[in-house]
Design a protein around this motif. Structure first.
Motif, short mmCIF file in Angstrom:
data_model
loop_
_atom_site.label_atom_id
_atom_site.label_comp_id
_atom_site.label_asym_id
_atom_site.label_seq_id
_atom_site.Cartn_x
_atom_site.Cartn_y
_atom_site.Cartn_z
N TYR A 112 1.13 2.29 12.41
CA TYR A 112 -0.11 2.39 11.06
C TYR A 112 -1.38 1.87 11.52
O TYR A 112 -2.42 1.72 10.66
N LYS A 113 -1.60 2.18 12.48
CA LYS A 113 -3.10 1.49 12.91
C LYS A 113 -4.36 2.47 12.52
O LYS A 113 -5.57 2.29 12.06
N HIS A 114 -4.04 3.52 11.12
CA HIS A 114 -4.83 4.03 11.14
C HIS A 114 -5.25 3.98 9.23
O HIS A 114 -5.96 4.38 8.97
N LEU A 115 -4.39 3.04 8.93
CA LEU A 115 -4.58 2.80 7.57
C LEU A 115 -6.32 2.06 7.68
O LEU A 115 -5.80 0.77 8.33
N ALA A 116 -6.13 2.63 6.39
CA ALA A 116 -8.16 2.00 6.38
C ALA A 116 -8.00 0.55 5.36
O ALA A 116 -6.78 0.33 4.95
N ASN A 117 -8.58 -0.35 5.21
CA ASN A 117 -8.38 -1.27 4.20
C ASN A 117 -8.56 -0.50 2.82
O ASN A 117 -9.31 -0.34 2.39
N GLY A 118 -7.44 -1.64 2.68
CA GLY A 118 -6.66 -1.82 1.25
C GLY A 118 -6.45 -1.20 1.12
O GLY A 118 -5.26 -0.49 -0.35
N GLU A 119 -5.51 -0.21 2.16
CA GLU A 119 -5.28 1.10 1.88
C GLU A 119 -3.49 0.58 1.67
O GLU A 119 -3.53 -0.35 3.14
N GLU A 120 -2.57 1.59 1.09
CA GLU A 120 -1.09 1.01 1.20
C GLU A 120 -0.26 2.26 1.61
O GLU A 120 -0.44 3.78 0.70
N SER A 121 1.11 2.17 2.51
CA SER A 121 1.89 3.12 2.48
C SER A 121 3.13 2.18 1.67
O SER A 121 3.64 1.62 2.35
N ASN A 122 3.12 3.52 0.55
CA ASN A 122 5.15 2.65 0.01
C ASN A 122 5.63 3.67 -0.32
O ASN A 122 6.40 3.77 -1.14
N SER A 123 5.82 4.64 0.42
CA SER A 123 6.64 6.10 0.63
C SER A 123 7.89 5.44 0.84
O SER A 123 8.25 4.37 1.62
N GLU A 124 9.66 6.54 0.86
CA GLU A 124 9.89 5.93 0.69
C GLU A 124 10.23 5.85 2.37
O GLU A 124 10.44 4.62 3.05
N LYS A 125 9.29 6.27 3.38
CA LYS A 125 9.70 6.57 4.67
C LYS A 125 8.91 5.58 4.87
O LYS A 125 8.94 4.88 6.44
N ASP A 126 8.73 4.97 4.24
CA ASP A 126 7.41 3.87 4.76
C ASP A 126 8.16 1.81 4.69
O ASP A 126 6.96 0.90 4.54
N LYS A 127 8.96 2.55 4.11
CA LYS A 127 9.54 0.92 3.71
C LYS A 127 10.40 0.17 4.94
O LYS A 127 11.10 1.08 5.88
N VAL A 128 10.09 -1.11 5.13
CA VAL A 128 10.79 -1.64 6.37
C VAL A 128 11.20 -2.50 6.62
O VAL A 128 10.87 -3.15 5.36
N SER A 129 11.94 -2.85 7.43
CA SER A 129 12.77 -4.10 7.07
C SER A 129 12.30 -5.19 8.66
O SER A 129 12.40 -4.17 10.33
N ILE A 130 12.28 -6.47 8.72
CA ILE A 130 11.47 -7.26 10.36
C ILE A 130 11.97 -8.18 9.92
O ILE A 130 12.51 -9.17 9.63
N ALA A 131 12.48 -8.95 11.60
CA ALA A 131 12.44 -10.39 11.80
C ALA A 131 11.58 -11.29 12.42
O ALA A 131 11.62 -10.37 13.46
N GLY A 132 11.51 -12.46 12.20
CA GLY A 132 10.73 -13.39 13.44
C GLY A 132 10.68 -14.29 12.81
O GLY A 132 11.42 -14.91 11.42
#
Length: 595
Positions: A114-134
């Motif tokens: 997602y390095k292409h996302l501009a400031n203030g931009e959101e990707s909230n489509s089904e394919k952009d749902k993520v799961s992380i842990a740490g």
């Protein structure tokens, strides 16, 4: 999450007042106000406790014993509060120590995708749902909005938590239960904030592991050197660059394997427990095998068993293994360390010089992508070819003493040495020079004291005296020398190699002479009888040395002409990671017992 077979917590950070509110049910008032703030030192929205509370806490601390006990009590107070949180989680039906978490991405993968996302931009489509842990390493809260920093093995990413996105009252409830240091899992979509920070907009959030002890202060980190080595796990959490050293170490070891196996070497394994400690001159660790009813030694080298493999028909063998020597500890020495030893039939020590250059340059390119590197303020040029010079010539270059001119006149050589170098030698060096039993030992002593520290750029030192090289083949052109080299970089030995001795009778004579000299020193030491315990511990001759008769038997069956080399992996990692101490590149170094 169904995968967790547990209820999912939707988490956020909190102002200090929420921590105080929770702590009020678990601890007396005075310690809870002071200690809870320590456990959330990275929360920028926290407000300071009233001055009267701070004064009371300070007064309480002044009545305690020294700062070490105060630090311990602080830690125990935080632990008690967090244990209460564990109980509260379980009472509410949430398991604070999960079985698993299904991740879709690492932090670094998200940063790249997602390095292409501009400031203030959101990707909230089904394919952009993520799961992380740490692990949570920082937090900030502003009313209905909270930011948490999550770190995993690949890097960090921000968790963007809005109260409106989270179900029911979880946002408020979890602000009282999540601490810096907790390991969490989060689901959500991706956005880049107006300030340019890539973030996971959290829809659900679960505590996977509840941390009970506070991490070091984020602004000062873990600075106690002894504690860093003793609790390396905390060191790696507090100082991510430390973990990077061990990632580079893994890459270096992998590159060594690739390099030697690309030219046909086969990796083998040899015993750690041995009946006789051979292949080097070093004090071994001794243990006792109950079933066999005998003493065994932890290996001080892999050499003699690898040579047995050559006798058995292998032509190119190597082993990357742990070596154990019951000797001193310093920035260059650890009682257990890692080497690669390798042996190639039908070659001599010249081929091992080429192999050393190949291994080290490929490792440098793998971890630094260049051959001119910095080490502790000095630029080291690893571009090939490296300088190759004999020990005698280097000693003459730096001292102007030509030891080959003395023939066998040892006393004259000692007098000239002490006269020429006297002002630059300390008392210990003068004693060592005075006790040298041969010209060969004297040349080596002068080399180690005067020349070795000056060999900063890569240098192969060739043709060592036969007296100090019992496993090397006699030089084919120069009597009294052997076909042996050592590689020095930054004034440190990095590799040692020979044209291997294959004559079984010559080998027996040399090993017997080595044992005889050692036992003479050992007997002299025992006869003194008045040495202090400290002196006995430092006495390198106090251990027993025996012949490895089975190795000598193996040579009588015939070993092909061969070259062999041992290269210190720890010192190579030190060089390529700019680490000053060997303890910095060993994850769990040997330390004194903590008082």
């Amino acid at each position: 999450m169904e995968a967790l077979n547990m209820r999912v917590l939707t988490l956020s950070s909190q102002p200090l007042r929420h921590l105080i509110r929770f702590a009020a049910f678990s601890r007396p008032i005075r310690p809870k106000l002071f200690f809870v703030r320590c456990s959330s030192s990275s929360s920028s929205s926290s407000t300071s406790p009233p001055s009267s509370t701070v004064a009371a806490a300070a007064a309480g601390r002044s009545r305690r014993s020294p700062s070490s006990s105060s630090s311990t009590s602080d830690r125990e107070a935080v632990r008690a509060i967090r244990l209460k949180k564990v109980e509260e989680l379980r009472e509410k039906g949430f398991e604070p120590y999960a079985y698993k978490w299904d991740r879709t991405h690492s932090a670094n993968q998200l940063q790249e995708i997602y390095k292409h996302l501009a400031n203030g931009e959101e990707s909230n489509s089904e394919k952009d749902k993520v799961s992380i842990a740490g692990r949570i390493t920082a937090r900030r809260a502003f009313g209905k909005l909270a930011f948490l920093t999550l770190r995993d093995d690949s890097g960090t990413i921000q968790l963007y938590c809005e109260k409106e996105r989270l179900l029911n009252d979880q946002f408020e409830r979890l602000k009282t239960l999540v601490d810096i240091g907790d390991i969490v899992g989060a689901n959500g979509t991706i956005k880049r904030t107006e300030k340019g920070e890539l973030s996971v907009c959290v829809n659900s959030f679960a505590i996977l592991t509840k941390s009970l002890l506070p991490l070091p202060d984020k602004y000062h980190g873990l600075t106690d050197v002894d504690k860093r080595y003793r609790q390396r796990y905390v060191d790696m959490i507090a100082n991510p660059e430390v973990a990077d050293i061990f990632r580079k170490r893994a890459k270096i070891v992998s590159e060594i394997r690739k390099t030697v196996e690309s030219v046909g070497f086969v990796e083998v394994e040899t015993p750690v427990l041995q009946g006789a400690a051979g292949g080097a001159e070093a004090r071994p660790f001794v243990t006792y095998h109950n079933s066999l009813g005998r003493d065994l030694y932890l290996r001080i080298a892999t050499e003699l068993h690898l040579k047995r493999m050559l006798v058995g028909g292998f032509e190119k063998v190597y082993e990357i293994g742990r070596i154990f020597r019951n000797e001193g500890i310093s920035t260059r020495h650890n009682p257990e360390f890692t080497t690669i030893e390798m042996y190639e039939a039908y070659s001599d020590y010249q081929s091992m010089m080429n192999m050393a250059e190949e291994i080290i340059t490929r490792c440098a390119l793998a971890v630094q992508n260049k051959l001119k590197i910095d080490y502790q303020g000095s630029e080291i040029n690893l571009e090939r070819p490296w300088r190759r010079e004999t020990m005698h010539n280097l000693v003459k270059e730096y001292t102007r003493i030509g030891f080959s001119d003395f023939g066998d006149d040892l006393e004259m050589a000692k007098r000239v040495t002490l006269t020429t170098l006297g002002d630059g030698l300390d008392h210990k060096d003068k004693l060592a020079i005075g006790s040298c039993p041969s010209i060969g030992h004297l040349v080596n002593e002068v080399f180690e004291v005067v020349v070795e520290p000056k060999l900063v750029q890569p240098t192969f030192v060739l043709d060592y005296p036969i007296e100090i090289s019992p496993l090397a083949k006699p030089h084919r052109r120069h009597a009294g020398l052997t076909e042996r080299f050592e590689l020095f970089i930054c004034g440190r030995e990095l590799a040692n190699a020979f044209s291997e001795l294959t004559d079984p009778m010559d080998q027996r004579r040399r090993l017997e002479e080595q044992v005889r000299q050692h036992n003479e020193k050992r007997s002299a030491s025992l006869l003194k009888g008045t040495a202090t315990e400290e002196k006995k511990e430092e006495d390198d001759e106090s251990y027993e040395v025996t012949l490895d008769e089975d190795f000598l038997t193996a040579l009588q069956y015939g070993m092909p002409p061969a070259s062999g080399m041992g290269l210190g992996v720890d010192r190579l990692v030190m060089l390529l990671t700019d680490s000053a101490s060997i303890r910095d590149v060993i994850a769990f170094p040997v330390l004194k017992i903590q008082q």
